[in-house]
Scaffold this motif. Structure first.
Motif, PDB file in Angstrom:
ATOM      1  N   ALA A 212      48.355   8.176 125.568  1.00 33.00           N
ATOM      2  CA  ALA A 212      48.809   8.677 124.176  1.00 33.00           C
ATOM      3  C   ALA A 212      49.037   7.558 123.179  1.00 33.00           C
ATOM      4  N   TRP A 213      49.667   6.367 123.682  1.00 35.22           N
ATOM      5  CA  TRP A 213      49.834   5.229 122.887  1.00 35.22           C
ATOM      6  C   TRP A 213      48.829   4.716 122.375  1.00 35.22           C
ATOM      7  N   ARG A 214      47.471   5.011 122.872  1.00 35.44           N
ATOM      8  CA  ARG A 214      46.244   4.737 122.212  1.00 35.44           C
ATOM      9  C   ARG A 214      45.538   5.677 121.414  1.00 35.44           C
ATOM     10  N   ASP A 215      46.267   6.786 121.096  1.00 34.16           N
ATOM     11  CA  ASP A 215      45.654   7.749 120.404  1.00 34.16           C
ATOM     12  C   ASP A 215      45.814   7.466 118.928  1.00 34.16           C
ATOM     13  N   GLY A 216      44.776   7.334 118.039  1.00 36.36           N
ATOM     14  CA  GLY A 216      45.135   7.035 116.664  1.00 36.36           C
ATOM     15  C   GLY A 216      45.765   8.276 116.071  1.00 36.36           C
ATOM     16  N   ARG A 217      45.638   9.334 116.023  1.00 37.04           N
ATOM     17  CA  ARG A 217      46.170  10.487 115.522  1.00 37.04           C
ATOM     18  C   ARG A 217      47.637  10.521 115.907  1.00 37.04           C
ATOM     19  N   THR A 218      47.899  10.401 117.023  1.00 36.60           N
ATOM     20  CA  THR A 218      49.411  10.204 117.548  1.00 36.60           C
ATOM     21  C   THR A 218      50.217   9.313 116.979  1.00 36.60           C
ATOM     22  N   LEU A 219      49.496   8.083 116.735  1.00 37.60           N
ATOM     23  CA  LEU A 219      50.243   6.839 116.335  1.00 37.60           C
ATOM     24  C   LEU A 219      50.432   7.130 114.860  1.00 37.60           C
ATOM     25  N   LEU A 220      49.425   7.982 114.084  1.00 37.27           N
ATOM     26  CA  LEU A 220      49.719   8.215 112.607  1.00 37.27           C
ATOM     27  C   LEU A 220      50.940   8.906 112.444  1.00 37.27           C
ATOM     28  N   ILE A 221      50.732  10.185 113.401  1.00 37.63           N
ATOM     29  CA  ILE A 221      52.016  11.101 113.146  1.00 37.63           C
ATOM     30  C   ILE A 221      53.358  10.171 113.534  1.00 37.63           C
ATOM     31  N   GLY A 222      53.455   9.506 114.269  1.00 41.66           N
ATOM     32  CA  GLY A 222      54.415   8.558 114.686  1.00 41.66           C
ATOM     33  C   GLY A 222      55.052   7.851 113.519  1.00 41.66           C
ATOM     34  N   VAL A 223      54.038   7.305 112.813  1.00 43.45           N
ATOM     35  CA  VAL A 223      54.328   6.435 111.521  1.00 43.45           C
ATOM     36  C   VAL A 223      54.993   7.339 110.667  1.00 43.45           C
ATOM     37  N   VAL A 224      54.523   8.535 110.480  1.00 42.43           N
ATOM     38  CA  VAL A 224      55.002   9.654 109.468  1.00 42.43           C
ATOM     39  C   VAL A 224      56.440  10.070 109.873  1.00 42.43           C
ATOM     40  N   VAL A 225      56.711  10.137 111.280  1.00 41.26           N
ATOM     41  CA  VAL A 225      57.959  10.740 111.793  1.00 41.26           C
ATOM     42  C   VAL A 225      58.967   9.401 111.437  1.00 41.26           C
TER      43      VAL A 225
END
Length: 400
Positions: A212-225
């Motif tokens: 999950a920490w390597r998933d690009g979409r998850t990290l982008l969502i994390g930046v938004v949050v």
């Protein structure tokens, strides 16, 4: 991962999830509303109180990244039960330490309280996202509104007990008992969970925190949050102070502006789900960030208290939906929801916990009202990256 659920199970799970979110907010506010009593009991300075709060934050930040793994192993219901028990026992520890006027004891208890709250927070969001998927409509913002409502009730209870002269240790002991009972009972109505399965070939890292920490979409969502939680946290911590320092308002007026911010955010969370269903996550997320930017600027540059109040309301409306949207987006694939929600929650809470103190340091140089403009940068970044929250193509869940 969950099995299929009947309509009565869905209704029961929805109610139980509302309750768990509300109790979480109640616990948060019961502590936060009476922090001044802690400094008085322990005879410590504001800086020393900040160190105690850091112990709580460290506990949460340790728990958040591991919560996805824990949920994957024992399910959301057992995680909430375990987390509630840890938080309740830690609450008793805080109460007993305050009775003994022990600063080290309070620090240790707050550390474990942070662990319990961190695990609880991620697991309730995973359950909320699962319920939302099953219902087929957006309900996550309403769960977060339940948290806000619980926090409002907790603040009122704290203020009332303080006025009546009820000591904080006794208050915390009652809250701990309530938490222990409700977090043991409510999760029995959560959606039924299946044991973890062996991943299929080619999907060996499915649901693991590392992937999950390597998933690009998850990290982008994390930046938004991250941008969204910084927006919310800054409003929670600094609106009242900025109104007093920047506009010469009375402390009571500053408190009213903060109340207007919270009320606007809570109302938007209750009613915003319909807008998400009609216009889509990305459009609502962009509109939210635009509203937060406009509200922030109006608040900072307002020449009158009425314009500042309008800015606070618009700011609250803009800050309301981004975090629950991020939770829903992270959980789009139910098989990987636990790990991805854990990642997004961790990034969000880092900003929520660390951002406001940094704004305080900047405020010492520029004045706190001007310093608030700094959060405009992550807000704009969140607006630009909002497309990351676009729903994933639906995948069928495995049959029971």
């Amino acid at each position: 991962m969950t099995s299929t659920a009947t309509v009565p199970q869905l209704k029961a799970a929805t109610g139980a999830t509302f309750l768990v979110f509300g109790i979480n907010g109640l616990v948060f506010a019961s502590w936060a509303a009476r922090i001044p009593a802690v400094t008085e009991i322990l005879h410590i300075t504001a800086g020393q109180m900040g160190t105690l709060l850091l112990c709580l934050a460290v506990g949460s930040l340790i728990a958040l990244p591991t919560a996805g793994f824990v949920v994957g192993r024992i399910g959301t219901a057992n995680t909430v039960r375990s987390a509630g028990l840890v938080a309740a026992v830690a609450g008793v520890g805080v109460a007993l330490s305050l009775m003994a006027a022990s600063v080290p004891g309070t620090a240790i208890a707050l550390f474990f309280f942070g662990i319990g709250v961190g695990l609880w927070d991620v697991s309730q969001n995973i359950e909320g996202a699962d319920v939302e998927h099953r219902l087929g409509r957006t309900i996550m913002p309403q769960f977060h509104a339940a948290f806000s409502g619980g926090a409002f009730v907790g603040a009122l209870i704290g203020a009332g007990l303080s006025t009546l002269g009820v000591g904080l240790p006794e208050h915390l002991l009652v809250i701990a008992a309530v938490v222990a009972v409700l977090t043991a009972v409510a999760p029995r109505y959560f959606l039924p969970h299946l044991p973890a399965e062996t991943p299929a070939a080619g999907d060996a890292d499915r649901g693991k925190a590392g992937s999950a920490w390597r998933d690009g979409r998850t990290l982008l969502i994390g930046v938004v949050v991250l941008g969204a939680t910084l927006t919310e946290g800054a409003g929670n911590d600094w609106i009242a102070k900025a109104a007093v320092d920047g506009l010469g308002a009375e402390q009571s007026t500053g408190a009213l502006l903060f109340a207007a911010f919270v009320l606007a955010m809570t109302a938007m969370r209750f009613f915003g789900g319909r807008a998400i269903d009609v216009y889509g996550r990305v459009a609502v997320l962009r509109a939210s960030m635009a509203a937060a930017t406009a509200g922030l600027c109006l608040f900072v540059f307002a020449g009158t208290i009425w314009l500042a109040a309008a800015g606070a309301v618009l700011w609250g409306v803009g800050a309301a939906l981004a975090f629950p949207i991020g939770m829903s987006a992270a959980a789009d694939d139910p098989r990987k929801a636990a790990a991805r929600v854990s990642v997004v929650s961790t990034l969000g809470y880092i900003a929520f916990l660390a951002g406001p103190p940094l704004l305080g340091y900047l405020g010492d140089v520029t004045g706190i009202r001007t310093a608030l403009l700094a959060i405009g940068i992550p807000i704009v970044v969140a607006l630009v990256l909002a497309g990351a929250a676009k729903p994933l193509p639906a995948k069928p869940l495995p049959a029971k």
